[in-house]
Design a protein around this motif. Sequence first.
Motif, short mmCIF file in Angstrom:
data_model
loop_
_atom_site.label_atom_id
_atom_site.label_comp_id
_atom_site.label_asym_id
_atom_site.label_seq_id
_atom_site.Cartn_x
_atom_site.Cartn_y
_atom_site.Cartn_z
N PHE A 1 2.24 6.09 -7.30
CA PHE A 1 1.00 6.73 -8.08
C PHE A 1 0.85 8.19 -7.76
O PHE A 1 0.58 9.03 -8.78
CB PHE A 1 -0.42 6.04 -7.79
CG PHE A 1 -0.52 4.87 -8.42
CD1 PHE A 1 -0.83 5.00 -9.81
CD2 PHE A 1 -0.47 3.42 -7.82
CE1 PHE A 1 -1.02 3.62 -10.30
CE2 PHE A 1 -0.94 2.39 -8.50
CZ PHE A 1 -1.02 2.53 -9.59
N ILE A 2 1.50 8.75 -6.51
CA ILE A 2 1.48 10.25 -6.37
C ILE A 2 2.49 10.66 -7.38
O ILE A 2 2.28 11.82 -8.42
CB ILE A 2 2.07 10.53 -5.04
CG1 ILE A 2 0.86 10.26 -3.94
CG2 ILE A 2 2.51 11.93 -4.77
CD1 ILE A 2 1.14 10.55 -2.64
N TRP B 1 13.78 3.19 -9.06
CA TRP B 1 14.66 3.45 -7.79
C TRP B 1 13.86 3.53 -6.45
O TRP B 1 14.18 3.14 -5.70
CB TRP B 1 15.47 4.87 -8.07
CG TRP B 1 16.20 5.42 -7.08
CD1 TRP B 1 17.67 5.33 -7.12
CD2 TRP B 1 16.00 6.13 -6.03
NE1 TRP B 1 18.23 6.24 -6.20
CE2 TRP B 1 17.02 6.58 -5.33
CE3 TRP B 1 14.74 6.90 -5.41
CZ2 TRP B 1 17.47 7.35 -4.21
CZ3 TRP B 1 15.03 7.41 -4.20
CH2 TRP B 1 16.00 8.01 -3.70
N LEU B 2 12.67 4.21 -6.69
CA LEU B 2 11.53 4.37 -5.74
C LEU B 2 11.31 3.09 -5.28
O LEU B 2 11.02 2.51 -4.04
CB LEU B 2 10.61 5.21 -6.41
CG LEU B 2 9.44 5.52 -5.29
CD1 LEU B 2 9.78 6.57 -4.22
CD2 LEU B 2 8.10 5.99 -6.07
N ILE B 3 10.76 2.27 -6.33
CA ILE B 3 10.14 0.74 -5.93
C ILE B 3 11.37 -0.02 -5.07
O ILE B 3 10.90 -0.49 -3.94
CB ILE B 3 9.76 -0.06 -7.11
CG1 ILE B 3 8.61 0.54 -7.86
CG2 ILE B 3 9.85 -1.60 -6.81
CD1 ILE B 3 8.35 0.22 -9.39
N VAL B 4 12.59 0.05 -5.35
CA VAL B 4 13.63 -0.71 -4.54
C VAL B 4 13.62 -0.27 -3.10
O VAL B 4 13.64 -1.21 -2.32
CB VAL B 4 14.67 -0.86 -5.63
CG1 VAL B 4 15.82 -1.50 -4.68
CG2 VAL B 4 14.68 -1.83 -6.61
N GLY B 5 13.92 1.15 -3.24
CA GLY B 5 14.03 1.59 -1.98
C GLY B 5 12.64 1.46 -1.11
O GLY B 5 12.93 1.02 0.09
N ALA C 1 0.98 -1.19 0.00
CA ALA C 1 -0.02 -0.10 0.02
C ALA C 1 0.85 1.15 -0.10
O ALA C 1 0.77 2.01 -0.57
CB ALA C 1 -1.09 0.08 1.16
N SER C 2 1.97 1.20 0.94
CA SER C 2 2.74 2.46 0.80
C SER C 2 3.27 2.70 -0.46
O SER C 2 3.52 3.83 -0.88
CB SER C 2 3.79 2.45 2.20
OG SER C 2 3.87 1.25 2.76
N LEU C 3 3.95 1.46 -0.90
CA LEU C 3 4.72 1.77 -2.31
C LEU C 3 3.61 2.20 -3.52
O LEU C 3 3.99 3.24 -3.98
CB LEU C 3 4.90 0.28 -2.66
CG LEU C 3 5.60 0.12 -4.23
CD1 LEU C 3 7.05 0.92 -4.28
CD2 LEU C 3 5.74 -1.02 -4.60
N ALA D 1 3.73 13.57 -12.13
CA ALA D 1 4.58 13.97 -13.14
C ALA D 1 4.22 14.51 -14.20
O ALA D 1 2.81 14.41 -14.65
CB ALA D 1 5.47 12.62 -13.35
N SER D 2 4.98 15.58 -14.84
CA SER D 2 4.33 16.09 -16.09
C SER D 2 4.31 14.89 -17.27
O SER D 2 4.88 14.01 -17.37
CB SER D 2 5.44 17.19 -16.46
OG SER D 2 6.69 16.51 -16.91
#
Lengths: 332, 287
Positions: free
Chosen positions: B47-48, B69-73, B40-42, B53-54
């Motif tokens: 999605f934010i 990068w975000l997913i792995v972190g 859920a937090s991922l 994003a533009s």
Amino acid sequence: MFLGPGLKRDLSIETKGLRRLFKGIPGKGDVVALDQVDLEVYDDEIFGLLGPNGAGKTTLIKILSTLLLPTQGEARIKGLDVVKQAPQIRRMINLVSGGETPGYGILSVKENLWFFSQLYGLPRDFAKDRITKLVDQLELQDYLNTRMAKLSTGYKQRLNLARGFVNDPALLFLDEPTLGLDVISARHLRTLVKGWIKTGGKTVLLTTHYMAEADQMCDRVGIINHGKILACDTPQRLKTKVAGGATWKIEITPNLSQPESVKSVQGVLGLSQNDNIETGITTLKLVLEDESVMSDLLSKIRDNGCKVLNMGKSEPTLEDVYISLVGTGLEE
Amino acid sequence: MAVADFVKSARESFRVGWKIESNWTDPVLFATYQIIRPLASLLIVAFIVIIGASVSAAGSLFYNQYLAWLIVGTAFYAYVLQAMLGMSLLVFIDRNRYEILKNIYISPGTLHPYIIGRGLVSVVNGTISVVLTLLFSEAIFNGVLHMNIPLNLLGVNLFMLIPAVILGIIGLLAIGYMLCALSIVANRMEFILGDSVSGIFFLLGGVIFPISLLPGPVQAISNVLPVTYFLNTVRESFGLLPVSNYTSDLALLGVTTLVALALGILVFRGAEQRARKLGLFDRKSEY
């Protein structure tokens, strides 16, 4: 078993000038929980500690079981210092506190005992045998695979006791172990402890509120109040000391409105009163210096508006010893 | 305490911890619980980012790399969350609810094998979350949404990942050990300790944005956190950061882990002494 003075025995517990203060309410100063306690408990002995709530019994057990540091003085277990040599002490001890049911509710009786056996590093086969034996002795066989949460209070307490014996400690602290126990469970405990101490090289330090329990189980008894040990001897010798005076049982109705006025009669060493709500009769237990005070005493009882129903001299009990030293009964 | 006895105690504490944490409900519900929070937090964060994003950025190489990068972190942050929350509450629950802490404390190993064993339960829980989060992310972003995120789960360099994860876990357990010590002596802080520390690591550890975006003085804090180097080395094993930085990041992870261990031991000793002085091993919070 107490061999008496002159016969040298190994010390299991020794305290010298033990003192423990707790922070009190601001402006009121510290609370003295233990005050210059000197105590010697020997191997193969069941030593009982009797005292009212807040007398310092649990504080003493907490210091001896390495849970709490003393403020001053020394305490040794099998010659080891409780402050500096706690790790070595922990191999030899265990603690059972009455009224508590330490264990994981989601685990079964067997799993809880197994967990503790492994915390003590017991070899697998030895641990299994030990658990089987304890479960038999405490009649927990039918509940072996029952989750602890589903046990009744009495059976939880039996499990607590089994946990205390699981590492076969050289020294076992029993802090009011029969508190809240039914008669049968309490009897199981007493039998277990008395049988276990006979295996040799064991010591039990027991605190209890029950005089009969202390009388029946303990080789020696210490009476503690306001953090001080007031007397320490075999139950028989303590009773003999009181037998020099006179112990009386007086039944009255209604109860004393001003018990202090009776206690203050010259020659009254101690008084306890037990009210029977059903019959409305109150039983006074009195320890007197001698019987010459009886007439003053009876007139004070009458001044309280009470009618004497029955009275008689009684054989001194441990309770009389307690009353004569502390001034009141244990229930008060 | 002999090493063999220590291992035995820790192993049994792990077994008991696992039973407590997994046996409270049926396996399906437990598995759902294990996956739902990290996933859920991922998804929220992802999605934010996607929505925020533009349009021009969406689909670009940089944008997709950032998502990976975000997913792995976020996935590996599950280790942090599990260790911090699990270990900070351990003492409180076993002291208050199960009334068992003092009995464990007076056993030969005191609390050490017990904390390690119970901490390892958090590690197992964390591992389950990490694996499931990565698999779900791959399935959702690449499988369902066809976003071509460079998240090559089969291409991860295990020789780089395994040392990073082992060192990272040791560092997190050391911090969890500190939290256990603090919760022995802290009063009424049990519920905020784990949340606060994991929150600080979320913000400063480079979980959802690079620490280079933080103000200078705050970056200095990030630079001494094992979590920062843990996530860096993990991302490097996935090829999401320059692999050339791996050795230095691993060394820094080792150093910060050692510091955390030393600090953990010091804090624990201090807390133990204070707890014995004040009689806190069987204290119950008055609420």
